[in-house]
Design a protein around this motif. Structure first.
Motif, PDB file in Angstrom:
ATOM      1  N   ILE A 398      11.157   9.550 -20.254  1.00 31.30           N
ATOM      2  CA  ILE A 398      10.213   8.466 -19.980  1.00 31.30           C
ATOM      3  C   ILE A 398      10.457   7.881 -18.589  1.00 31.30           C
ATOM      4  CG2 ILE A 398       9.460   6.175 -20.732  1.00 31.30           C
ATOM      5  CD1 ILE A 398      10.084   7.015 -23.585  1.00 31.30           C
ATOM      6  N   PHE A 399      11.730   7.747 -18.195  1.00 32.21           N
ATOM      7  CA  PHE A 399      12.039   7.198 -16.871  1.00 32.21           C
ATOM      8  C   PHE A 399      11.549   8.128 -15.773  1.00 32.21           C
ATOM      9  CE2 PHE A 399      14.924   7.052 -13.217  1.00 32.21           C
ATOM     10  CZ  PHE A 399      14.692   5.749 -12.801  1.00 32.21           C
ATOM     11  N   ASN A 400      11.739   9.446 -15.953  1.00 33.37           N
ATOM     12  CA  ASN A 400      11.263  10.401 -14.951  1.00 33.37           C
ATOM     13  C   ASN A 400       9.745  10.336 -14.803  1.00 33.37           C
ATOM     14  OD1 ASN A 400      13.825  11.318 -14.395  1.00 33.37           O
ATOM     15  ND2 ASN A 400      13.725  12.982 -15.885  1.00 33.37           N
ATOM     16  N   LYS A 401       9.046  10.190 -15.926  1.00 29.37           N
ATOM     17  CA  LYS A 401       7.592  10.081 -15.855  1.00 29.37           C
ATOM     18  C   LYS A 401       7.184   8.780 -15.174  1.00 29.37           C
ATOM     19  CE  LYS A 401       6.260  13.035 -19.698  1.00 29.37           C
ATOM     20  NZ  LYS A 401       5.444  13.158 -20.923  1.00 29.37           N
ATOM     21  N   PHE A 402       7.917   7.705 -15.448  1.00 28.83           N
ATOM     22  CA  PHE A 402       7.600   6.434 -14.794  1.00 28.83           C
ATOM     23  C   PHE A 402       7.761   6.562 -13.280  1.00 28.83           C
ATOM     24  CE2 PHE A 402       9.011   2.439 -12.930  1.00 28.83           C
ATOM     25  CZ  PHE A 402       7.972   1.600 -13.275  1.00 28.83           C
ATOM     26  N   SER A 403       8.854   7.192 -12.840  1.00 27.04           N
ATOM     27  CA  SER A 403       9.064   7.382 -11.400  1.00 27.04           C
ATOM     28  C   SER A 403       7.944   8.211 -10.796  1.00 27.04           C
ATOM     29  CB  SER A 403      10.415   8.058 -11.161  1.00 27.04           C
ATOM     30  OG  SER A 403      11.470   7.280 -11.676  1.00 27.04           O
ATOM     31  N   HIS A 404       7.523   9.237 -11.532  1.00 23.72           N
ATOM     32  CA  HIS A 404       6.434  10.093 -11.050  1.00 23.72           C
ATOM     33  C   HIS A 404       5.144   9.300 -10.869  1.00 23.72           C
ATOM     34  CE1 HIS A 404       3.734  13.566 -10.851  1.00 23.72           C
ATOM     35  NE2 HIS A 404       3.004  12.963 -11.768  1.00 23.72           N
ATOM     36  N   PHE A 405       4.757   8.542 -11.892  1.00 23.40           N
ATOM     37  CA  PHE A 405       3.497   7.802 -11.814  1.00 23.40           C
ATOM     38  C   PHE A 405       3.587   6.635 -10.832  1.00 23.40           C
ATOM     39  CE2 PHE A 405       2.862   9.773 -16.043  1.00 23.40           C
ATOM     40  CZ  PHE A 405       1.658  10.388 -15.769  1.00 23.40           C
ATOM     41  N   TYR A 406       4.786   6.076 -10.651  1.00 22.81           N
ATOM     42  CA  TYR A 406       4.925   4.987  -9.676  1.00 22.81           C
ATOM     43  C   TYR A 406       4.665   5.514  -8.263  1.00 22.81           C
ATOM     44  CZ  TYR A 406       6.928   1.100  -7.085  1.00 22.81           C
ATOM     45  OH  TYR A 406       7.108   0.056  -6.221  1.00 22.81           O
ATOM     46  N   ARG A 407       5.280   6.649  -7.924  1.00 25.77           N
ATOM     47  CA  ARG A 407       5.046   7.231  -6.606  1.00 25.77           C
ATOM     48  C   ARG A 407       3.583   7.657  -6.448  1.00 25.77           C
ATOM     49  NH1 ARG A 407      10.041   9.781  -7.944  1.00 25.77           N
ATOM     50  NH2 ARG A 407       8.894  11.682  -8.497  1.00 25.77           N
ATOM     51  N   LYS A 408       3.026   8.172  -7.523  1.00 20.25           N
ATOM     52  CA  LYS A 408       1.638   8.613  -7.468  1.00 20.25           C
ATOM     53  C   LYS A 408       0.703   7.421  -7.258  1.00 20.25           C
ATOM     54  CE  LYS A 408      -1.591  11.561 -10.009  1.00 20.25           C
ATOM     55  NZ  LYS A 408      -1.774  12.390 -11.215  1.00 20.25           N
ATOM     56  N   GLN A 409       0.989   6.289  -7.929  1.00 17.73           N
ATOM     57  CA  GLN A 409       0.149   5.109  -7.773  1.00 17.73           C
ATOM     58  C   GLN A 409       0.244   4.552  -6.357  1.00 17.73           C
ATOM     59  OE1 GLN A 409      -1.791   4.135 -10.442  1.00 17.73           O
ATOM     60  NE2 GLN A 409      -2.812   2.888  -8.914  1.00 17.73           N
ATOM     61  N   LYS A 410       1.447   4.569  -5.793  1.00 18.69           N
ATOM     62  CA  LYS A 410       1.608   4.112  -4.413  1.00 18.69           C
ATOM     63  C   LYS A 410       0.828   5.009  -3.457  1.00 18.69           C
ATOM     64  CE  LYS A 410       4.193   1.335  -3.142  1.00 18.69           C
ATOM     65  NZ  LYS A 410       4.024  -0.107  -2.827  1.00 18.69           N
ATOM     66  N   ALA A 411       0.834   6.307  -3.719  1.00 21.13           N
ATOM     67  CA  ALA A 411       0.092   7.226  -2.857  1.00 21.13           C
ATOM     68  C   ALA A 411      -1.410   7.021  -2.979  1.00 21.13           C
ATOM     69  CB  ALA A 411       0.459   8.670  -3.205  1.00 21.13           C
ATOM     70  N   LEU A 412      -1.883   6.732  -4.191  1.00 15.06           N
ATOM     71  CA  LEU A 412      -3.309   6.469  -4.373  1.00 15.06           C
ATOM     72  C   LEU A 412      -3.743   5.210  -3.629  1.00 15.06           C
ATOM     73  CD1 LEU A 412      -4.055   7.350  -8.109  1.00 15.06           C
ATOM     74  CD2 LEU A 412      -5.026   8.395  -6.078  1.00 15.06           C
ATOM     75  N   GLU A 413      -2.897   4.193  -3.664  1.00 18.30           N
ATOM     76  CA  GLU A 413      -3.220   2.972  -2.924  1.00 18.30           C
ATOM     77  C   GLU A 413      -3.301   3.269  -1.428  1.00 18.30           C
ATOM     78  OE1 GLU A 413      -0.292   0.135  -3.967  1.00 18.30           O
ATOM     79  OE2 GLU A 413      -1.033  -0.162  -6.010  1.00 18.30           O
ATOM     80  N   ALA A 414      -2.371   4.087  -0.940  1.00 18.01           N
ATOM     81  CA  ALA A 414      -2.421   4.454   0.472  1.00 18.01           C
ATOM     82  C   ALA A 414      -3.677   5.260   0.784  1.00 18.01           C
ATOM     83  CB  ALA A 414      -1.171   5.260   0.849  1.00 18.01           C
ATOM     84  N   ALA A 415      -4.090   6.111  -0.160  1.00 18.18           N
ATOM     85  CA  ALA A 415      -5.302   6.907   0.046  1.00 18.18           C
ATOM     86  C   ALA A 415      -6.539   6.018   0.113  1.00 18.18           C
ATOM     87  CB  ALA A 415      -5.454   7.923  -1.069  1.00 18.18           C
ATOM     88  N   VAL A 416      -6.574   4.995  -0.733  1.00 17.25           N
ATOM     89  CA  VAL A 416      -7.706   4.066  -0.697  1.00 17.25           C
ATOM     90  C   VAL A 416      -7.752   3.316   0.628  1.00 17.25           C
ATOM     91  CG1 VAL A 416      -8.679   1.993  -1.748  1.00 17.25           C
ATOM     92  CG2 VAL A 416      -7.822   3.815  -3.199  1.00 17.25           C
ATOM     93  N   ARG A 417      -6.585   2.894   1.105  1.00 20.21           N
ATOM     94  CA  ARG A 417      -6.549   2.184   2.385  1.00 20.21           C
ATOM     95  C   ARG A 417      -7.005   3.091   3.529  1.00 20.21           C
ATOM     96  NH1 ARG A 417      -1.635   0.134   0.219  1.00 20.21           N
ATOM     97  NH2 ARG A 417      -0.431   1.658   1.406  1.00 20.21           N
ATOM     98  N   ASN A 418      -6.495   4.326   3.517  1.00 19.75           N
ATOM     99  CA  ASN A 418      -6.874   5.243   4.597  1.00 19.75           C
ATOM    100  C   ASN A 418      -8.348   5.617   4.536  1.00 19.75           C
ATOM    101  OD1 ASN A 418      -4.226   5.279   5.454  1.00 19.75           O
ATOM    102  ND2 ASN A 418      -3.672   7.049   4.215  1.00 19.75           N
ATOM    103  N   SER A 419      -8.869   5.782   3.310  1.00 23.39           N
ATOM    104  CA  SER A 419     -10.287   6.121   3.178  1.00 23.39           C
ATOM    105  C   SER A 419     -11.169   4.962   3.613  1.00 23.39           C
ATOM    106  CB  SER A 419     -10.594   6.505   1.724  1.00 23.39           C
ATOM    107  OG  SER A 419      -9.835   7.618   1.334  1.00 23.39           O
ATOM    108  N   GLY A 420     -10.717   3.747   3.310  1.00 21.46           N
ATOM    109  CA  GLY A 420     -11.525   2.595   3.689  1.00 21.46           C
ATOM    110  C   GLY A 420     -11.521   2.315   5.174  1.00 21.46           C
TER     111      GLY A 420
END
Length: 423
Positions: A398-420
Motif C-alpha cells: 500500500i505504501f509503494n502504491k501511495f508513493s507511486h500515485f503521489y508522484r503521479k499526481q504531482k506530475a499531473l499538476e505540473a502538466a496542467v500548469r505547463n498546458s495552461g
C-alpha cells in the motif's frame, strides 16, 4: 550441403572456430544444431547472417566474447554465466543461440536467477518512477483536449485562465491565494460546527430547543456562500460540464452544500424540527453531513488525492487485510470466550468477544475488557502478535502504491500548469 562427417567453420564477430558435427548433433534444438538439418542455402541463411559456400563458413554478427561460452557448452553440455553481460543481455544471447536456461551449471544457476530477480525488481521501480514522473500520455492528452475546448467558447482564454486558477493551486500566484482562502473557509466551517456542539456555546429558546449562536450562525452562512460560489463557478467555467459531474472532488463539493439547502428548505416550508416528527431526524442527519466538508481539503492537497487513489487501487490488499482480521478475530474470540466465560469479566458471549478481538488484533488495546485466566492471557498474547503480523503484511504494498500515485499526481499538476501556460 551434408555435414554428417564434416567440420563446420563458424565465424562470430571475427572470432573463427571449428566445430564437429557430432558435437552439434548432441543439441539438435540449438541454432548451430539446426544447421545440420538444413538442405538448402535459403534455410541456412535463416539461421545465420551470411554463408560462404566455398569455405563452408557460417557468419554470425553476435558477441564474440559470449561465443566462447557457447563453445564450452557444446564441449561439456554445461553453460556458465558471462559476468560482463547484464542478466537480460545474457538471456537474449542464449535465446539467440537456442540454449535453454536449464543447461546452466549449478555453480552459476543460483547467482543467475538471483540477479535476474533483482533486475526485475529494479526495473519495476524504475518503470514506476518513470510512469509517476512522466504520467500517462492519455492523461496529458485528456488535459490538452479539455483545454482546446476553450478555443471554441466565448471569452475562452479568460475562462481557461480562471478555470486553471481555481483548479490547480500551483498555476499562478492568484491560484495560490484562492487555494489559501478556500482552505481557510473549510477550516472555519469545521471549527464552527465543532464549537456549536459544545454546551457553553449553545442557546435555548422557551421550548428548550437549541438555537444557533449569532456569530456562529453568520459564519455558517458565510462559509456556505463561499462553497456555493466555488462549486457554481467551477461548473460555469468547466470545459466539459458532463465530465464535471463525474469527478469525485466535484461531487464532494456538491454534497458539502446540499445538506444546508435541504434543511433550509425544510425549515422554511414546514417549520422547526420539533414539528417535523421523523423528518426532523432526517434533517439532523443532513446537518451532520456537514462533516464531509473536510473532504474538500482533498482538492488542495496532493496527499489526500493520492490517498484516495491508493485506496481505490488497493482494494485487493485491503480486502485481504480485512479477511485476515476477520479470521483472527473469530478464532481468538472463540478461544477467549471458552477460557473466560465463567469469570464474568465481559466475555459473556462470542459476539461480545468480537469487540475485544478487534481491538486486540488492531493493537489498539482500550483495556475495557481483559482476560484474567492463564489460558485467556495466552489467547490474548497470540491475538496481539497475530494482529501485528497481519497488519504489517500489506503495508509495504500500500505504501509503494501511495508513493507511486503521489508522484503521479504531482506530475499531473505540473502538466496542467505547463498546458495552461502554453498559448
Amino acid at each position: 550441403p551434408s555435414f554428417e562427417e564434416d567440420v563446420i567453420n563458424i565465424n562470430v564477430g571475427g572470432l573463427r572456430r571449428r566445430l564437429s558435427s557430432s558435437a552439434l548433433s548432441k543439441f539438435p534444438d540449438t541454432r548451430l544444431g539446426r544447421l545440420l538439418s538444413c538442405d538448402s542455402e535459403e534455410s541456412i541463411l535463416q539461421l545465420c547472417d551470411d554463408y560462404d559456400v566455398s569455405a563452408r563458413e557460417f557468419y554470425f554478427d553476435r558477441n564474440p566474447g559470449f561465443f566462447l561460452y557457447v563453445l564450452h557448452f557444446y564441449q561439456t553440455g554445461k553453460l556458465h554465466v558471462m559476468e560482463e553481460l547484464c542478466v537480460f543481455s545474457f538471456c537474449q544471447e542464449i535465446e539467440y543461440w537456442g540454449i535453454n536456461e536449464f543447461f546452466l551449471d549449478s555453480c552459476c544457476s543460483y547467482r543467475y536467477h538471483e540477479r535476474k530477480l533483482e533486475s526485475r525488481h529494479h526495473n519495476w521501480d524504475e518503470e514506476s518512477e518513470v510512469s509517476s514522473v512522466d504520467t500517462s500520455p492519455d492523461e496529458i492528452s485528456d488535459i490538452n483536449h479539455d483545454l482546446l475546448r476553450y478555443s471554441t467558447l466565448r471569452c475562452g482564454n479568460l475562462r481557461k485562465r480562471l478555470w486553471l486558477t481555481m483548479e490547480n493551486p500551483g498555476y499562478s500566484i492568484p491560484s495560490k491565494l484562492f487555494s489559501f482562502v478556500s482552505i481557510s473557509v473549510v477550516l472555519v466551517s469545521i471549527a464552527t460546527m465543532c464549537i456549536h456542539s459544545m454546551p457553553e456555546y449553545q442557546e435555548m429558546d422557551e421550548n428548550g430547543n437549541v438555537l444557533d449562536e449569532p456569530i456562529l450562525h453568520k459564519l455558517e452562512y458565510f462559509c456556505i456562500s463561499w462553497f456555493t460560489f466555488e462549486v457554481s463557478s467551477r461548473l460555469l467555467l468547466s470545459p466539459n460540464p458532463r465530465k464535471f459531474f463525474k469527478h469525485p472532488l466535484n461531487l464532494i463539493d456538491i454534497v458539502s452544500v446540499l445538506p444546508f439547502y435541504f434543511t433550509l428548505l425544510v425549515d422554511v416550508t414546514m417549520g422547526s424540527d420539533s414539528e417535523l416528527g421523523n423528518l426532523g431526524k432526517v434533517v439532523q442527519v443532513f446537518r451532520l453531513m456537514r462533516i464531509f466538508r473536510v473532504l474538500k481539503l482533498a482538492r488542495h492537497s496532493t496527499g489526500l488525492r493520492s490517498l484516495g487513489a491508493t485506496l481505490k487501487h488497493s482494494y485487493r490488499e485491503v480486502g485481504i487485510l480485512l479477511l485476515y482480521l476477520a479470521v483472527g478475530v473469530s478464532v481468538f474470540s472463540g478461544v477467549a470466550y471458552t477460557a473466560e466465560k465463567e469469570e464474568d469479566v465481559g466475555f459473556d458471549t462470542i459476539p461480545a468477544c468480537w469487540w475485544w478481538g478487534t481491538v486486540s488484533m488492531t493493537t489498539v488495546g482500550y483495556g475495557d475488557v481483559v482476560p484474567v485466566t492463564v489460558a485467556g492471557k495466552l489467547a490474548a498474547s497470540g491475538c496481539i502478535l497475530g494482529g501485528i503480523l497481519v497488519v504489517a503484511l500489506p503495508i509495504t504494498i500500500i505504501f509503494n502504491k501511495f508513493s507511486h500515485f503521489y508522484r503521479k499526481q504531482k506530475a499531473l499538476e505540473a502538466a496542467v500548469r505547463n498546458s495552461g501556460k502554453k498559448e
